[in-house]
Design an enzyme around this catalytic site. Sequence first.
Site, PDB file in Angstrom:
ATOM      1  N   HIS A  88       1.563   2.317  -3.474  1.00 54.39           N
ATOM      2  CA  HIS A  88       0.145   2.802  -3.730  1.00 54.39           C
ATOM      3  C   HIS A  88       0.513   4.445  -3.195  1.00 54.39           C
ATOM      4  O   HIS A  88       0.244   5.292  -4.252  1.00 54.39           O
ATOM      5  CB  HIS A  88      -0.698   2.640  -3.685  1.00 54.39           C
ATOM      6  CG  HIS A  88      -1.524   1.665  -4.370  1.00 54.39           C
ATOM      7  ND1 HIS A  88      -1.410   1.528  -5.655  1.00 54.39           N
ATOM      8  CD2 HIS A  88      -1.339  -0.190  -3.862  1.00 54.39           C
ATOM      9  CE1 HIS A  88      -1.899   0.058  -6.057  1.00 54.39           C
ATOM     10  NE2 HIS A  88      -2.123  -0.487  -5.513  1.00 54.39           N
ATOM     11  N   GLU A  97       0.097  -1.004  -0.030  1.00 54.03           N
ATOM     12  CA  GLU A  97       0.260   0.233  -0.110  1.00 54.03           C
ATOM     13  C   GLU A  97       0.892   1.006   0.284  1.00 54.03           C
ATOM     14  O   GLU A  97       0.592   2.184  -0.466  1.00 54.03           O
ATOM     15  CB  GLU A  97      -1.423  -0.063   1.063  1.00 54.03           C
ATOM     16  CG  GLU A  97      -1.420  -1.222   1.063  1.00 54.03           C
ATOM     17  CD  GLU A  97      -2.891  -1.152  -0.275  1.00 54.03           C
ATOM     18  OE1 GLU A  97      -2.690  -0.451  -0.955  1.00 54.03           O
ATOM     19  OE2 GLU A  97      -2.957  -2.847   0.251  1.00 54.03           O
TER      20      GLU A  97
END
Length: 494
Positions: free
Chosen positions: A263, A260
Amino acid sequence: MTASESLSALLDHQRETEALAAIAGRLEWDQETMMPPGAAEQRGEESAAISHVLHARRTDSRIGDWLAAAEGAEMTDAQAAMLRHIRRDFDRTRKVPATLAAEIARVTSVAQGRWAAARAADDFPAFAPVLARIVALRQEEGQALADGGDVYDALLDDYEPEMTATRLDAIFGEMRPRLTTLRERVLDRPEPAGLTGAFDEDRQLAFTRTLAQTFGYDLTRGRLDKSVHPFSSGSGADVRITTRVNPLDPFNCFFSTIHEVGHACYEQGIDPAYALTPLGHGVSMGVHESQSRIYENQLGRSRAFAGWMFDRMRDSFGDIGIDDADTFYAVVNRVQRDFIRTESDELQYNLHIMLRFDLERALISGDLAAADLEGAWNERFRADFGYDVPRPSLGCLQDVHWSVGLFGYFPTYSLGNVYAGCLHKALRRDIPDLDDHLARGETAPATSWLRDRVQRHGGLYRPAEVIERACGEAPTAGPLLDYIEAKFGALYDL
């Protein structure tokens, strides 16, 4: 109104639309992390309301007039790219009735809670009617967008513009035989033992924050919370991530977080001048996944970084049941029979995606009824992986995506892996001493390269163009497959 005035009016309108879309995204983040469970129905109405407002803004007839008038204006490359995105969004959004867009937002908002409850209870039949409604709504939307063309391609275009299922079939067709052959050889070899003991939740979360910052995540413009399914949300100055904790498997937490963070760093790395414009986001989910996957795998699971991580884990947790860095590296990359996509090794991960890709195409085409998904999933899993799914939470209920209507999203994970393979090859070419840095926990040479080559551009270029410009050649699956075969061949002494 002159061409330049029309351009200015269009971009001002778009800036407000982008700000409202960010608010809608914050509602979704809150629902996954902090919203009280009793608020689900009300949140559905709130989501539908803001979806209705956004749809009205995105289909405002003035946009067509501004676009036509702005054609003659002098503009920068960035402004021309903004107009390309606005025109595409305008053309697509006008095809979808406002009532349908609002209904999709309302139903999927409520469905998230229904999915979470069904997953916890291992009760797919309880979720099947909700899924059937979502599929019907997305079929209707896809038909409107396709305008007589392929419905699944129309939905896929939301996540990976200019990609088609036929092209994905060709890519996956190249990947599948090499992956399955290697998988069979690896699973015939002894697998390394895993971690032992329980790992305190607070210490896991503290270590996770260290990892996030090590990979360059700016916590002054972000935050880290827990959720059922890890995700990243937001852009620009407010980019949030979540993770989850398993006391017996801290790698679940750690590598989900690094994923994550990839991202989030993409969004944080975009040129600030693009904030609240169509360029202020990752250009596609495939490119987005290239960042999360290269952070998690080629960097985070590398031999060099694993050695650094091994020492820090022993500092944080004491005895972890592993005596040396080489064994730790093998455990971090262990290939085993398992069910969960997000916990899968690099070798088997794409096989999980291919299963989902085929099933969701069948759902959208009408060849598979939602009520029959569990049986179809279990049958396909048995054929692909060679063992049975014991319960829905390890099978068709493990992912949140279909509950929120994300049909066409899954294949972008594998496309992101393909892009990451190309980027990793170029990264190693340009930074030959990368492992020396990673062994010291220094990710900046790699993350700075990625920020310069990929992240800062946001939506300036088309997806495949971003990768080709970064690597110097068009993306193919070859570099990823070569990397996987070399890595796991060495790990398992093949």
